[in-house]
Design a protein around this motif. Structure first.
Motif, PDB file in Angstrom:
ATOM      1  N   ASN A  61       0.913  -1.353   0.036  1.00  0.00           N
ATOM      2  CA  ASN A  61      -0.139   0.157  -0.037  1.00  0.00           C
ATOM      3  C   ASN A  61       0.906   1.197  -0.139  1.00  0.00           C
ATOM      4  O   ASN A  61       1.700   1.248   0.891  1.00  0.00           O
ATOM      5  CB  ASN A  61      -0.919  -0.024   1.181  1.00  0.00           C
ATOM      6  N   GLY A  63      -0.668   4.321   0.056  1.00  0.00           N
ATOM      7  CA  GLY A  63      -1.584   5.530   0.205  1.00  0.00           C
ATOM      8  C   GLY A  63      -2.345   5.664  -0.659  1.00  0.00           C
ATOM      9  O   GLY A  63      -2.538   4.830  -1.694  1.00  0.00           O
ATOM     10  N   GLY A  64      -3.214   6.706  -0.483  1.00  0.00           N
ATOM     11  CA  GLY A  64      -4.379   7.185  -1.746  1.00  0.00           C
ATOM     12  C   GLY A  64      -5.595   6.592  -1.217  1.00  0.00           C
ATOM     13  O   GLY A  64      -5.724   6.389  -0.047  1.00  0.00           O
ATOM     14  N   ASP A  65      -6.514   6.626  -2.453  1.00  0.00           N
ATOM     15  CA  ASP A  65      -7.834   6.430  -2.029  1.00  0.00           C
ATOM     16  C   ASP A  65      -8.127   4.830  -1.629  1.00  0.00           C
ATOM     17  O   ASP A  65      -9.167   4.421  -1.237  1.00  0.00           O
ATOM     18  CB  ASP A  65      -8.712   6.631  -3.084  1.00  0.00           C
ATOM     19  N   ASP A  92      -4.481  -2.185  -7.373  1.00  0.00           N
ATOM     20  CA  ASP A  92      -4.967  -1.232  -6.478  1.00  0.00           C
ATOM     21  C   ASP A  92      -6.661  -1.612  -6.361  1.00  0.00           C
ATOM     22  O   ASP A  92      -7.146  -1.964  -7.285  1.00  0.00           O
ATOM     23  CB  ASP A  92      -5.109  -0.155  -6.883  1.00  0.00           C
ATOM     24  N   ASP A  94     -10.330  -1.122  -4.118  1.00  0.00           N
ATOM     25  CA  ASP A  94     -11.069  -0.235  -2.995  1.00  0.00           C
ATOM     26  C   ASP A  94     -10.913  -0.529  -2.011  1.00  0.00           C
ATOM     27  O   ASP A  94     -10.290  -1.783  -1.450  1.00  0.00           O
ATOM     28  CB  ASP A  94     -12.574   0.100  -3.664  1.00  0.00           C
ATOM     29  N   LYS A  95     -11.307   0.480  -0.757  1.00  0.00           N
ATOM     30  CA  LYS A  95     -10.914   0.178   0.566  1.00  0.00           C
ATOM     31  C   LYS A  95     -11.906  -0.906   1.193  1.00  0.00           C
ATOM     32  O   LYS A  95     -11.604  -1.484   1.966  1.00  0.00           O
ATOM     33  CB  LYS A  95     -11.110   1.646   1.190  1.00  0.00           C
ATOM     34  N   ASN A 101      -9.474  -1.716  -8.804  1.00  0.00           N
ATOM     35  CA  ASN A 101      -9.335  -0.457  -9.674  1.00  0.00           C
ATOM     36  C   ASN A 101      -8.404  -0.512 -10.768  1.00  0.00           C
ATOM     37  O   ASN A 101      -8.633   0.253 -11.881  1.00  0.00           O
ATOM     38  CB  ASN A 101      -9.270   0.802  -8.634  1.00  0.00           C
TER      39      ASN A 101
END
Length: 107
Positions: A61, A63-65, A92, A94-95, A101
């Motif tokens: 990770n 950082g970021g969305d 990547d 989504d949370k 993504n």
């Protein structure tokens, strides 16, 4: 220089092998949340056709969305290769780990 590179690859291979065991051994805390791991396994199966035993997933990770993970093909870790051109990649998600993504290839 080749000796140093060999030592780095061997150390990395040992680390990745231990991490792969840690994510599958009962009682240990996986570094990748189970929902994310399942999403990534399904994505890899759909896009690459790889079996789960042929790769490892690691938290990566930046950082970021969302969340980031590396997908390392085990056969690439066992041989010396020039940089780039491999099949391992970064995803990547989504949370909530509901969708991938984007995918980035290593160079």
């Amino acid at each position: 220089m080749n000796v140093l590179r060999c030592l780095v690859v061997m150390a990395f291979w040992g680390f990745m092998s231990n991490q792969a065991l840690a994510t599958t051994t009962s009682g240990s805390q996986p570094s990748v949340p189970a929902t994310c791991l399942e999403l990534i396994h399904n994505y890899v199966k759909k896009t690459r056709g790889w079996e789960r035993s042929s790769y490892v997933v690691e938290d990566e990770n930046f950082g970021g969305d969302g969340l980031g993970f590396s997908v390392w093909l085990l056969s690439e870790l066992s041989v010396l290769r020039p940089p780039g051109g491999g099949e391992s990649f970064h995803v990547d998600v989504d949370k909530k780990c509901l969708r991938v993504n984007r995918e980035l290839g290593y160079q």
